[in-house]
Design a protein around this motif. Structure first.
Motif, PDB file in Angstrom:
ATOM      1  N   VAL A  25       0.837  -1.202   0.000  1.00 39.42           N
ATOM      2  CA  VAL A  25       0.000   0.000   0.000  1.00 39.42           C
ATOM      3  C   VAL A  25       0.872   1.253   0.000  1.00 39.42           C
ATOM      4  O   VAL A  25       0.600   2.229  -0.716  1.00 39.42           O
ATOM      5  N   LEU A  26       1.937   1.237   0.798  1.00 36.36           N
ATOM      6  CA  LEU A  26       2.865   2.377   0.833  1.00 36.36           C
ATOM      7  C   LEU A  26       3.481   2.623  -0.541  1.00 36.36           C
ATOM      8  O   LEU A  26       3.600   3.764  -0.990  1.00 36.36           O
ATOM      9  N   SER A  27       3.898   1.544  -1.219  1.00 35.51           N
ATOM     10  CA  SER A  27       4.486   1.701  -2.555  1.00 35.51           C
ATOM     11  C   SER A  27       3.494   2.311  -3.519  1.00 35.51           C
ATOM     12  O   SER A  27       3.836   3.200  -4.314  1.00 35.51           O
ATOM     13  N   GLY A  28       2.256   1.834  -3.472  1.00 39.63           N
ATOM     14  CA  GLY A  28       1.232   2.401  -4.348  1.00 39.63           C
ATOM     15  C   GLY A  28       1.035   3.877  -4.107  1.00 39.63           C
ATOM     16  O   GLY A  28       0.861   4.664  -5.057  1.00 39.63           O
ATOM     17  N   LEU A  29       1.092   4.279  -2.847  1.00 41.45           N
ATOM     18  CA  LEU A  29       0.891   5.684  -2.492  1.00 41.45           C
ATOM     19  C   LEU A  29       2.076   6.545  -2.907  1.00 41.45           C
ATOM     20  O   LEU A  29       1.917   7.554  -3.616  1.00 41.45           O
ATOM     21  N   VAL A  30       3.288   6.168  -2.498  1.00 41.13           N
ATOM     22  CA  VAL A  30       4.437   7.054  -2.695  1.00 41.13           C
ATOM     23  C   VAL A  30       4.927   7.077  -4.143  1.00 41.13           C
ATOM     24  O   VAL A  30       5.536   8.064  -4.567  1.00 41.13           O
ATOM     25  N   LEU A  59     -12.427   0.181  -3.888  1.00 41.11           N
ATOM     26  CA  LEU A  59     -12.025  -0.579  -2.702  1.00 41.11           C
ATOM     27  C   LEU A  59     -12.736  -1.926  -2.643  1.00 41.11           C
ATOM     28  O   LEU A  59     -12.139  -2.948  -2.284  1.00 41.11           O
ATOM     29  N   ALA A  60     -14.019  -1.927  -3.004  1.00 38.23           N
ATOM     30  CA  ALA A  60     -14.772  -3.184  -3.000  1.00 38.23           C
ATOM     31  C   ALA A  60     -14.186  -4.166  -4.003  1.00 38.23           C
ATOM     32  O   ALA A  60     -14.073  -5.377  -3.729  1.00 38.23           O
ATOM     33  N   ALA A  61     -13.786  -3.654  -5.182  1.00 37.71           N
ATOM     34  CA  ALA A  61     -13.182  -4.523  -6.191  1.00 37.71           C
ATOM     35  C   ALA A  61     -11.853  -5.081  -5.699  1.00 37.71           C
ATOM     36  O   ALA A  61     -11.521  -6.246  -5.954  1.00 37.71           O
ATOM     37  N   ALA A  62     -11.081  -4.269  -4.978  1.00 32.69           N
ATOM     38  CA  ALA A  62      -9.807  -4.734  -4.433  1.00 32.69           C
ATOM     39  C   ALA A  62     -10.034  -5.837  -3.407  1.00 32.69           C
ATOM     40  O   ALA A  62      -9.321  -6.856  -3.399  1.00 32.69           O
ATOM     41  N   VAL A  63     -11.016  -5.657  -2.532  1.00 28.00           N
ATOM     42  CA  VAL A  63     -11.334  -6.673  -1.525  1.00 28.00           C
ATOM     43  C   VAL A  63     -11.720  -7.981  -2.195  1.00 28.00           C
ATOM     44  O   VAL A  63     -11.248  -9.068  -1.815  1.00 28.00           O
ATOM     45  N   ALA A  64     -12.576  -7.896  -3.211  1.00 32.53           N
ATOM     46  CA  ALA A  64     -13.020  -9.104  -3.909  1.00 32.53           C
ATOM     47  C   ALA A  64     -11.858  -9.792  -4.608  1.00 32.53           C
ATOM     48  O   ALA A  64     -11.729 -11.025  -4.574  1.00 32.53           O
ATOM     49  N   SER A  65     -10.972  -9.003  -5.225  1.00 27.60           N
ATOM     50  CA  SER A  65      -9.839  -9.584  -5.938  1.00 27.60           C
ATOM     51  C   SER A  65      -8.909 -10.318  -4.987  1.00 27.60           C
ATOM     52  O   SER A  65      -8.441 -11.424  -5.287  1.00 27.60           O
ATOM     53  N   VAL A  66      -8.630  -9.706  -3.825  1.00 25.79           N
ATOM     54  CA  VAL A  66      -7.730 -10.338  -2.859  1.00 25.79           C
ATOM     55  C   VAL A  66      -8.315 -11.660  -2.372  1.00 25.79           C
ATOM     56  O   VAL A  66      -7.618 -12.679  -2.295  1.00 25.79           O
ATOM     57  N   VAL A  70      -4.849   0.077  -4.094  1.00 21.12           N
ATOM     58  CA  VAL A  70      -5.425   0.786  -2.948  1.00 21.12           C
ATOM     59  C   VAL A  70      -4.541   1.970  -2.571  1.00 21.12           C
ATOM     60  O   VAL A  70      -5.037   3.070  -2.277  1.00 21.12           O
ATOM     61  N   GLY A  71      -3.224   1.773  -2.584  1.00 20.58           N
ATOM     62  CA  GLY A  71      -2.315   2.872  -2.301  1.00 20.58           C
ATOM     63  C   GLY A  71      -2.387   3.963  -3.358  1.00 20.58           C
ATOM     64  O   GLY A  71      -2.368   5.158  -3.034  1.00 20.58           O
ATOM     65  N   ALA A  72      -2.472   3.565  -4.639  1.00 18.87           N
ATOM     66  CA  ALA A  72      -2.585   4.554  -5.719  1.00 18.87           C
ATOM     67  C   ALA A  72      -3.885   5.340  -5.604  1.00 18.87           C
ATOM     68  O   ALA A  72      -3.915   6.561  -5.832  1.00 18.87           O
ATOM     69  N   LEU A  73      -4.958   4.659  -5.245  1.00 21.18           N
ATOM     70  CA  LEU A  73      -6.246   5.331  -5.064  1.00 21.18           C
ATOM     71  C   LEU A  73      -6.169   6.336  -3.922  1.00 21.18           C
ATOM     72  O   LEU A  73      -6.718   7.443  -4.007  1.00 21.18           O
ATOM     73  N   ALA A  74      -5.468   5.980  -2.851  1.00 25.52           N
ATOM     74  CA  ALA A  74      -5.292   6.912  -1.735  1.00 25.52           C
ATOM     75  C   ALA A  74      -4.504   8.146  -2.177  1.00 25.52           C
ATOM     76  O   ALA A  74      -4.799   9.270  -1.741  1.00 25.52           O
ATOM     77  N   ALA A  75      -3.505   7.950  -3.047  1.00 22.92           N
ATOM     78  CA  ALA A  75      -2.728   9.083  -3.543  1.00 22.92           C
ATOM     79  C   ALA A  75      -3.601  10.039  -4.341  1.00 22.92           C
ATOM     80  O   ALA A  75      -3.501  11.265  -4.210  1.00 22.92           O
ATOM     81  N   VAL A  76      -4.473   9.485  -5.170  1.00 23.41           N
ATOM     82  CA  VAL A  76      -5.377  10.297  -5.972  1.00 23.41           C
ATOM     83  C   VAL A  76      -6.335  11.100  -5.081  1.00 23.41           C
ATOM     84  O   VAL A  76      -6.701  12.228  -5.399  1.00 23.41           O
ATOM     85  N   LEU A  77      -6.711  10.505  -3.951  1.00 28.94           N
ATOM     86  CA  LEU A  77      -7.669  11.137  -3.040  1.00 28.94           C
ATOM     87  C   LEU A  77      -6.986  11.850  -1.874  1.00 28.94           C
ATOM     88  O   LEU A  77      -7.661  12.260  -0.923  1.00 28.94           O
TER      89      LEU A  77
END
Length: 398
Positions: A80-85, A200-207, A226-233
């Protein structure tokens, strides 16, 4: 009022370095705990008896104390951190240098990984890893004997998926997939910005589906999204964080979110005898739980400030190096000190890992970082010269 997240002059969110350091220490504790046969058997089914109720191994496996040894779950936090940063620099107003990004990322990760494989190989040659003498099923399954040139080459080959000489490298496989496909992840996050609950729901289902089907890509890659989505938001998140910090009882909400996120992260371990599909669904929420932890550490002022200071900042700086060197050290000590009490072996392993990690950082990782910048700059200049355009002032991110 500004966000509590402390910024370095480079714009780096320093509290996230502290989160990364804590996660690396949890991974270290996780692999040390696998020296104990009952704990190892909770990961390698059929390898021996699982912890009996009331034992130390049971408390460390099936209660909230699992947080201290939740290695795979800490890796979810890393993802998640990698996706964000990695997403944030692309979203800045300044142009992003994609031509420099890819070679820089390859050098930045690749050189330390190769060095860690050489380190692991040297230790395995100095202290033979004989599986029948292993103290636990995990040590036996991770050992490599004999260490041949062919096996060494297979570990270097990313298409073989052989991580025998250095077990934690499995996560770097997904890290590189995400790094190469970063534009796709960012595009998807931007597309779902308005419908982020659906994302987020799609990520939960995929995992959950990926875990049940033993499909690694579906299991692990959603955490990066999820991390990339957090960066966008992140703008909205900062705004919400400022409002909560302004409430008189805001700290209670932050603590509640942190506790729920931590427990959700290890949810499947808290219900070891539950119906298996229920545990799989719980596991699906792990990237969301990891995101909750990251956001609380980023936005709650007291915790953000704490994680931005020593010793958390130091742990964050050497976290990648610690991640790369600790398992070879643990394996070597388990054979070299065989016959001594396991607490002694564990303590020696931890101390050595914490000593070797900063040395590895100074000698390898830091130099790889410097070289990656030079390689990226060179690629940018060559591309600009060949295309006949002046090199722009671009934002470069490792």
């Amino acid at each position: 009022m500004t966000s509590p997240a402390l910024l370095r002059p480079t714009g780096r969110l320093t509290s996230l370095d502290g989160v990364r350091g804590v996660a690396a220490l949890v991974v270290l504790a996780h692999h040390v705990s696998l020296l104990y046969a009952p704990i190892a058997s909770t990961y390698i089914w059929g390898s021996g008896p699982t912890p009996h109720a009331g034992s130390v191994s049971w408390w460390l496996s099936y209660t909230p104390l699992k947080l201290f040894t939740a290695g795979p779950e800490a890796v979810m936090v890393f993802f998640v951190l990698s996706g964000l940063v990695l997403t944030l620099p692309v979203l800045r107003p300044r142009p992003f240098d994609w031509m420099a990004y890819f070679p820089r990322r390859l050098v930045r990760i690749g050189l330390p990984v190769v060095a860690s494989i050489l380190f692991a190989t040297a230790l395995a040659l100095l202290v033979p890893q004989i599986p029948r003498l292993a103290v636990s099923a995990w040590v036996a399954s991770t050992s490599v004997n004999p260490v041949t040139f062919e096996r060494f080459m297979s570990v270097l080959d990313p298409t073989v998926f052989d991580f025998g000489l250095n077990n934690p490298l499995w996560s770097l496989y997904y890290e590189m997939i995400f790094s190469v496909t970063l534009p796709l992840f960012i595009g998807l996050a931007l597309l779902l910005k308005r419908w982020w609950p659906l994302g987020l729901a799609a990520a939960v289902a995929s995992v959950a589906i990926g875990l049940n089907a033993v499909a690694g890509g579906f299991h692990y890659l959603p955490a990066f999204f999820v991390g990339a989505l957090a960066a966008v938001l992140l703008g909205r998140i900062h705004g919400l964080g400022e409002r909560i910090n302004g409430w008189r009882a805001g700290w209670l909400l932050w603590i509640a979110v942190l506790v729920v996120s931590l427990l959700l992260l290890i949810g499947p371990w808290l219900f070891p005898t539950a119906y298996q599909p229920f545990r799989v669904v719980l596991a699906g929420f792990q990237p969301v739980a990891a995101l909750g932890i990251v956001l609380v550490c980023l936005e709650w002022a007291p915790l953000s400030n704490l994680l931005s200071r020593q010793p958390f900042a130091w742990a964050g700086k050497v976290s990648f190096s610690l991640y790369l060197v600790h398992v070879p050290i643990i394996l070597t000590m388990s054979y070299l000190l065989r016959g001594l009490p396991l607490p002694v072996v564990a303590a020696v392993s931890v101390v050595l890992a914490l000593v070797v990690a900063p040395l590895f950082y100074t000698l390898v990782e830091k130099r790889a970082h410097t070289l990656s910048k030079r390689v990226g700059d060179l690629v940018t200049r060559v591309f600009a010269a060949r295309s006949g355009v002046q090199e722009p002032a671009l934002d470069r991110q490792p």
